[in-house]
Structure formats: structure tokens, C-alpha cells
Design an enzyme around this catalytic site. Structure first.
Site, PDB file in Angstrom:
ATOM      1  N   ARG A  34      68.028  24.313 -54.311  1.00  0.00           N
ATOM      2  CA  ARG A  34      68.287  24.039 -55.731  1.00  0.00           C
ATOM      3  C   ARG A  34      69.729  24.340 -56.128  1.00  0.00           C
ATOM      4  O   ARG A  34      69.976  24.855 -57.224  1.00  0.00           O
ATOM      5  CB  ARG A  34      67.355  24.846 -56.626  1.00  0.00           C
ATOM      6  CG  ARG A  34      65.936  24.357 -56.653  1.00  0.00           C
ATOM      7  CD  ARG A  34      65.769  23.130 -57.532  1.00  0.00           C
ATOM      8  NE  ARG A  34      64.431  22.578 -57.347  1.00  0.00           N
ATOM      9  CZ  ARG A  34      63.416  22.814 -58.147  1.00  0.00           C
ATOM     10  NH1 ARG A  34      63.571  23.556 -59.199  1.00  0.00           N
ATOM     11  NH2 ARG A  34      62.256  22.275 -57.899  1.00  0.00           N
ATOM     12  N   ARG A  38      69.660  23.220 -63.078  1.00  0.00           N
ATOM     13  CA  ARG A  38      69.923  23.524 -64.498  1.00  0.00           C
ATOM     14  C   ARG A  38      70.877  24.681 -64.759  1.00  0.00           C
ATOM     15  O   ARG A  38      71.398  24.821 -65.843  1.00  0.00           O
ATOM     16  CB  ARG A  38      68.599  23.787 -65.221  1.00  0.00           C
ATOM     17  CG  ARG A  38      67.837  22.509 -65.517  1.00  0.00           C
ATOM     18  CD  ARG A  38      66.406  22.808 -65.845  1.00  0.00           C
ATOM     19  NE  ARG A  38      65.778  23.449 -64.695  1.00  0.00           N
ATOM     20  CZ  ARG A  38      64.488  23.699 -64.589  1.00  0.00           C
ATOM     21  NH1 ARG A  38      63.688  23.397 -65.578  1.00  0.00           N
ATOM     22  NH2 ARG A  38      63.991  24.262 -63.519  1.00  0.00           N
ATOM     23  N   ARG A  47      71.836  15.689 -67.461  1.00  0.00           N
ATOM     24  CA  ARG A  47      70.445  15.666 -67.914  1.00  0.00           C
ATOM     25  C   ARG A  47      70.296  15.453 -69.419  1.00  0.00           C
ATOM     26  O   ARG A  47      69.229  15.079 -69.895  1.00  0.00           O
ATOM     27  CB  ARG A  47      69.747  16.963 -67.480  1.00  0.00           C
ATOM     28  CG  ARG A  47      69.259  16.938 -66.042  1.00  0.00           C
ATOM     29  CD  ARG A  47      67.995  16.091 -65.883  1.00  0.00           C
ATOM     30  NE  ARG A  47      66.810  16.882 -66.256  1.00  0.00           N
ATOM     31  CZ  ARG A  47      66.106  16.682 -67.337  1.00  0.00           C
ATOM     32  NH1 ARG A  47      66.443  15.722 -68.172  1.00  0.00           N
ATOM     33  NH2 ARG A  47      65.051  17.417 -67.601  1.00  0.00           N
ATOM     34  N   ASP A  83      63.385  14.666 -55.293  1.00  0.00           N
ATOM     35  CA  ASP A  83      62.291  15.618 -55.475  1.00  0.00           C
ATOM     36  C   ASP A  83      61.189  15.321 -54.465  1.00  0.00           C
ATOM     37  O   ASP A  83      60.981  14.154 -54.102  1.00  0.00           O
ATOM     38  CB  ASP A  83      61.723  15.559 -56.892  1.00  0.00           C
ATOM     39  CG  ASP A  83      60.923  16.813 -57.213  1.00  0.00           C
ATOM     40  OD1 ASP A  83      61.514  17.779 -57.726  1.00  0.00           O
ATOM     41  OD2 ASP A  83      59.714  16.833 -56.908  1.00  0.00           O
ATOM     42  N   TYR A 159      49.625  19.100 -55.059  1.00  0.00           N
ATOM     43  CA  TYR A 159      49.989  18.459 -56.334  1.00  0.00           C
ATOM     44  C   TYR A 159      49.031  17.313 -56.660  1.00  0.00           C
ATOM     45  O   TYR A 159      48.619  17.132 -57.810  1.00  0.00           O
ATOM     46  CB  TYR A 159      51.436  17.954 -56.297  1.00  0.00           C
ATOM     47  CG  TYR A 159      52.433  19.066 -56.532  1.00  0.00           C
ATOM     48  CD1 TYR A 159      52.664  19.556 -57.816  1.00  0.00           C
ATOM     49  CD2 TYR A 159      53.106  19.660 -55.482  1.00  0.00           C
ATOM     50  CE1 TYR A 159      53.554  20.596 -58.042  1.00  0.00           C
ATOM     51  CE2 TYR A 159      54.001  20.703 -55.691  1.00  0.00           C
ATOM     52  CZ  TYR A 159      54.222  21.167 -56.978  1.00  0.00           C
ATOM     53  OH  TYR A 159      55.086  22.200 -57.204  1.00  0.00           O
TER      54      TYR A 159
HETATM   55  O1  CP3 Z   1      69.600  20.969 -55.120  1.00  0.00           O
HETATM   56  C1  CP3 Z   1      68.503  20.764 -54.540  1.00  0.00           C
HETATM   57  O2  CP3 Z   1      67.832  21.675 -54.039  1.00  0.00           O
HETATM   58  C2  CP3 Z   1      68.017  19.353 -54.369  1.00  0.00           C
HETATM   59  C3  CP3 Z   1      67.056  18.878 -55.290  1.00  0.00           C
HETATM   60  C4  CP3 Z   1      65.607  19.335 -55.299  1.00  0.00           C
HETATM   61  C5  CP3 Z   1      64.848  19.345 -56.496  1.00  0.00           C
HETATM   62  N1  CP3 Z   1      63.549  19.615 -56.167  1.00  0.00           N
HETATM   63  C6  CP3 Z   1      65.396  19.059 -57.821  1.00  0.00           C
HETATM   64  C7  CP3 Z   1      64.628  19.446 -59.020  1.00  0.00           C
HETATM   65  C8  CP3 Z   1      64.758  19.703 -54.253  1.00  0.00           C
HETATM   66  C9  CP3 Z   1      65.059  19.918 -52.801  1.00  0.00           C
HETATM   67  C10 CP3 Z   1      63.451  19.854 -54.839  1.00  0.00           C
HETATM   68  C11 CP3 Z   1      62.234  20.171 -54.041  1.00  0.00           C
HETATM   69  C12 CP3 Z   1      61.000  20.505 -54.762  1.00  0.00           C
HETATM   70  N2  CP3 Z   1      60.473  19.917 -55.866  1.00  0.00           N
HETATM   71  C13 CP3 Z   1      60.076  21.471 -54.306  1.00  0.00           C
HETATM   72  C14 CP3 Z   1      60.211  22.299 -53.072  1.00  0.00           C
HETATM   73  C15 CP3 Z   1      61.126  23.434 -53.275  1.00  0.00           C
HETATM   74  C16 CP3 Z   1      60.523  24.526 -54.101  1.00  0.00           C
HETATM   75  O3  CP3 Z   1      61.025  24.705 -55.232  1.00  0.00           O
HETATM   76  O4  CP3 Z   1      59.607  25.162 -53.625  1.00  0.00           O
HETATM   77  C17 CP3 Z   1      59.017  21.494 -55.234  1.00  0.00           C
HETATM   78  C18 CP3 Z   1      57.794  22.390 -55.174  1.00  0.00           C
HETATM   79  C19 CP3 Z   1      59.273  20.498 -56.211  1.00  0.00           C
HETATM   80  C20 CP3 Z   1      58.416  20.126 -57.344  1.00  0.00           C
HETATM   81  C21 CP3 Z   1      59.059  20.333 -58.650  1.00  0.00           C
HETATM   82  N3  CP3 Z   1      60.149  19.629 -59.123  1.00  0.00           N
HETATM   83  C22 CP3 Z   1      58.671  21.232 -59.669  1.00  0.00           C
HETATM   84  C23 CP3 Z   1      57.500  22.199 -59.569  1.00  0.00           C
HETATM   85  C24 CP3 Z   1      59.543  21.071 -60.738  1.00  0.00           C
HETATM   86  C25 CP3 Z   1      59.468  21.731 -62.097  1.00  0.00           C
HETATM   87  C26 CP3 Z   1      59.837  23.128 -62.051  1.00  0.00           C
HETATM   88  C27 CP3 Z   1      61.308  23.287 -62.237  1.00  0.00           C
HETATM   89  O5  CP3 Z   1      61.942  24.046 -61.480  1.00  0.00           O
HETATM   90  O6  CP3 Z   1      61.814  22.666 -63.182  1.00  0.00           O
HETATM   91  C28 CP3 Z   1      60.501  20.089 -60.358  1.00  0.00           C
HETATM   92  C29 CP3 Z   1      61.647  19.614 -61.152  1.00  0.00           C
HETATM   93  C30 CP3 Z   1      62.995  19.681 -60.527  1.00  0.00           C
HETATM   94  N4  CP3 Z   1      63.292  19.294 -59.249  1.00  0.00           N
HETATM   95  C31 CP3 Z   1      64.204  20.104 -61.156  1.00  0.00           C
HETATM   96  C32 CP3 Z   1      65.227  19.952 -60.221  1.00  0.00           C
HETATM   97  C33 CP3 Z   1      66.693  20.213 -60.422  1.00  0.00           C
HETATM   98  C34 CP3 Z   1      64.342  20.548 -62.606  1.00  0.00           C
HETATM   99  C35 CP3 Z   1      64.242  19.323 -63.453  1.00  0.00           C
HETATM  100  C36 CP3 Z   1      65.081  19.328 -64.682  1.00  0.00           C
HETATM  101  O7  CP3 Z   1      66.252  18.952 -64.615  1.00  0.00           O
HETATM  102  O8  CP3 Z   1      64.527  19.661 -65.758  1.00  0.00           O
END
Ligand code: CP3
Length: 351
Positions: A34, A38, A47, A83, A159
Site C-alpha cells: 500500500r 490515502r 481520488r 486491487d 470476499y
Molecule cells: O500500493 C499498493 O499496495 C498497490 C495497490 C493495492 C491496493 N489494494 C489499493 C487499494 C494493493 C496491492 C491492494 C491489495 C488488496 N486489496 C488486498 C491485499 C492486501 C491487504 O491489504 O491485505 C486486499 C485484502 C484488498 C481489498 C480491499 N481493497 C479492501 C478491503 C479495501 C478497503 C479497505 C481500505 O483499505 O480502504 C480496498 C480498497 C483499496 N485498495 C484502497 C487502495 C489504495 C483504498 C481505496 C480508496 O482510495 O479509498
């Protein structure tokens, strides 16, 4: 053509790629899960204009946020902005991200018919990810490897079954225990979709693949063996060594040997484990990635440096350590602390 081959050679000799192969390097490579997110003002600006899914589906923007994070932090690898849940949309499950509840699956999988109704994924439906990878590979510095990724079968199934995020994975496990045949059919379906997706990412320009099994830590080792291992193994085998694989799970201390048996050149460790002990348990037969607690980045410089030192000492300059957090950067993290960590690891790990 010649340029391309030269570029790949440069890339393949970077500390990150060398560590993925268990080779030595002049310092410990670092990147952060990540790292584009944000906590970063540039990301929040993007965003403000587009929704999360739209951002993922707009290759120019996905490329921009991927590259900005690398440049701002000075990390040794990029991860494509996307994602793990994107692949569920072309299956017909319906995917939404809400500010309050996170991801939502509109048509959760609850009975056998729901599994049969899932569509076969045409990799073309995810071409925006391949396009983003192509653009990012071109925009990145030539010594920064790009990581492609997917969700592991268990985590994606959770999921689909829960319909979103979950605490106890009760529906998922009930489904698994009550209907093992259907469970295996579901995981087969996920793996069949993930193979061409990952191969497409490598073909588009990703040098390494990370498989996120974020929630598999809710299972014990016997259940991992019975319900998960073969599916992950099949996915990794199908890549045929085309790129190194980082296999990550959260809270999976009790599953490390099982995960290693399923495959991966590097195993991801979270902060709940002692890096030295875990690596020794894995008999140094793979690399390890990790394992700073992401909340340490909310504290102060002296604590960050102390904890970074400790992790480097646990890794003891062994070949094959990639520095990372044990999970993603938290949204409330000060960017300066993240940059400080990256500088620390580079300064402290020079050999
Ligand atoms: O920079 C990076 O790491 C690359 C981008 C990336 C995202 N998600 C962007 C994202 C990666 C590699 C992921 C993987 C991901 N997505 C996982 C595995 C890693 C982990 O966290 O265990 C999982 C479980 C998800 C599913 C997911 N996506 C959830 C549960 C959420 C909501 C919770 C949260 O943190 O907001 C997301 C949204 C998400 N994916 C965001 C980002 C930057 C936030 C979205 C926003 O901008 O509001």
C-alpha cells in the site's frame, strides 16, 4: 529490441530482483505494501476527482499513482496500482467500493448454483490492468522492478462468500466445511481465472508477482492443507517460474511451512512473528519479506529507526531478505515517517 534486452538485464540485477532469487546485494531492498494510498496527498488529490474503481480502470491514472509513490519514497520496487478484487467483477459477482464499508460484492456466493453461475473470466476484461502495467513499465526508472499481483484463492473466495470484508469468516468456513466439493469447484474457478491474469501481467511488463492471501491466517494448518494448499500450488506451478513469486499471508505464523510447501520464492511475514525464528523454521529455503508493524510508522523517528535496526539484525545480512511492513501502510501515516524508514533501511543495511 536491443534496448529492451539491456533494460531487462539492468532490472534483473537490482537489489530487489537479486533478493527475490536469494542472491546478495549491496543493501537490503525495501518497498511497502500500500505504498500508493490515502496517506499520500498526491493520491488523495487524484481520488478527489475519480472513484477508486475508476482510478483502477484508467491506466494513465493508475500509472501516475504507482510512479509517484516510488519517486516520493525512494523505494526499490513499484507495485502496480490495482486491487485483488477486480477479477471478481468479470466473474459477474458485482463489485463496489464504499467509503464506509469498503468492498461490497452485490451477488455473493452462497449455494452450489452460485458457483456454477460464475462466469469464466476473459483476460481481455482486465486489459486495463495490462495497459497500466505497460505504461508504468515505460514511465518507471529502468532500475525499478514492477510487481504484479493477485488475490490468493482463499482470500478471494472469502470476499465472494461473505459479500465483503469479514471478521470471523464464519460464512466462508461454514461453506468450506459443509460443501467441500463446491468449495473446491469455487477455488478451481478462481485459480483458472488467475493464471492467465498473472501471465498477462508478466507479459505486459511485471518482473515479480505477489500473491496476497491476506485472510488465510484464520485457518489452522490441517484445514489449510485440506482446503487451500493444492489450489495455491496449482496457481504458482502454472506460472512455470516465469517470474519470482512472493507469497504473503497475514497472521499466518502457524501456516508458514504449509505456505512454503504451496510455493513461492519469498514468503511474506507479518509483525507478529520473529523474523529470525521464522526464517530458520523455513530452513532458509526461500527468501522472506517483512516485517515491520505498520503502526510503528505512526510513532517517531527514534522508534522507527530502532525497530528497523532490529529487523535488519534478525535478517543478519542473509541473502533473500526484502524489507517491508507486515501489512499495508495505514491511511493516517505521516509521509515523512515512511520516507525516513526507507532512508534508514538503505543507510543501515549497506554491506
Ligand atoms: O500500493 C499498493 O499496495 C498497490 C495497490 C493495492 C491496493 N489494494 C489499493 C487499494 C494493493 C496491492 C491492494 C491489495 C488488496 N486489496 C488486498 C491485499 C492486501 C491487504 O491489504 O491485505 C486486499 C485484502 C484488498 C481489498 C480491499 N481493497 C479492501 C478491503 C479495501 C478497503 C479497505 C481500505 O483499505 O480502504 C480496498 C480498497 C483499496 N485498495 C484502497 C487502495 C489504495 C483504498 C481505496 C480508496 O482510495 O479509498
Amino acid at each position: 529490441m536491443t534496448t529492451r534486452i539491456v533494460d531487462q538485464t539492468d532490472l534483473l540485477n537490482t537489489p530487489f530482483m537479486r533478493a527475490c532469487r536469494g542472491e546478495d546485494s549491496h543493501s537490503t531492498p525495501i518497498w511497502l505494501m500500500r505504498q500508493a494510498g490515502r496517506y499520500m496527498a498526491e493520491y488523495r488529490n487524484v481520488r478527489e476527482k475519480v472513484g477508486f474503481l475508476e482510478l483502477c480502470k484508467t491506466p494513465d491514472l493508475a500509472c501516475e499513482v504507482t510512479v509517484t509513490a516510488v519517486e516520493k519514497l525512494g523505494v526499490d520496487a513499484a507495485i502496480i496500482f490495482a486491487d485483488i478484487l477486480l477479477i471478481l467483477e468479470p466473474m459477474g459477482a458485482g463489485l463496489q467500493f464504499t467509503a464506509k464499508d469498503g468492498p461490497l460484492i452485490n451477488k455473493p456466493v452462497r449455494v452450489a448454483e452460485d458457483v456454477t453461475a460464475l462466469k469464466k473470466v476473459d483476460p481481455e476484461s482486465l486489459s486495463f490492468v495490462f495497459e497500466a502495467i505497460k505504461k508504468t513499465r515505460q514511465a518507471l526508472r529502468k532500475d525499478i522492478p514492477l510487481i504484479g499481483f493477485c488475490g490468493a484463492p482463499f482470500t478471494l473466495a472469502s470476499y465472494l462468500i461473505e459479500g465483503g470484508s469479514s471478521k470471523h469468516f464464519a460464512k466462508t468456513k461454514k461453506f468450506m466445511y459443509d460443501s467441500p466439493k463446491t468449495w473446491h469447484a469455487l477455488l478451481d474457478h478462481i485459480v483458472e481465472a488467475s493464471i492467465p491474469y498473472l501471465l498477462g501481467q508478466v507479459e505486459a511488463g511485471a518482473q515479480v508477482i505477489q500473491i496476497f492471501d491476506s485472510w488465510v491466517g484464520c485457518l489452522g494448518p490441517d484445514d489449510y492443507d485440506a482446503y487451500v494448499k493444492e489450489h495455491v500450488a496449482k496457481l504458482i506451478r502454472a506460472l512455470g517460474g516465469i517470474a519470482p513469486v512472493i507469497h504473503f499471508g497475514l497472521a499466518s505464523n502457524s501456516l508458514l511451512l504449509q505456505m512454503q510447501a504451496a510455493g513461492g520464492d519469498v514468503i511474506g511475514l507479518d509483525w507478529r512473528v520473529d523474523l529470525a525464528e521464522s526464517w530458520s523454521k523455513l530452513e532458509y529455503r526461500c527468501g522472506v519479506q517483512g516485517n515491520l508493524d505498520p503502526t510503528v510508522l505512526l510513532s517517531n523517528r527514534s522508534e522507527i529507526e530502532k525497530q528497523a535496526r532490529k529487523i535488519l539484525a534478525k535478517a543478519a545480512n542473509r541473502q533473500g531478505h526484502i524489507f517491508n511492513l507486515g501489512h499495508g501502510v495505514l491511511p493516517e501515516t505521516p509521509v515523512d515517517n515512511v520516507r525516513f524508514l526507507v532512508d534508514c533501511v538503505k543507510r543501515l543495511s549497506v554491506r
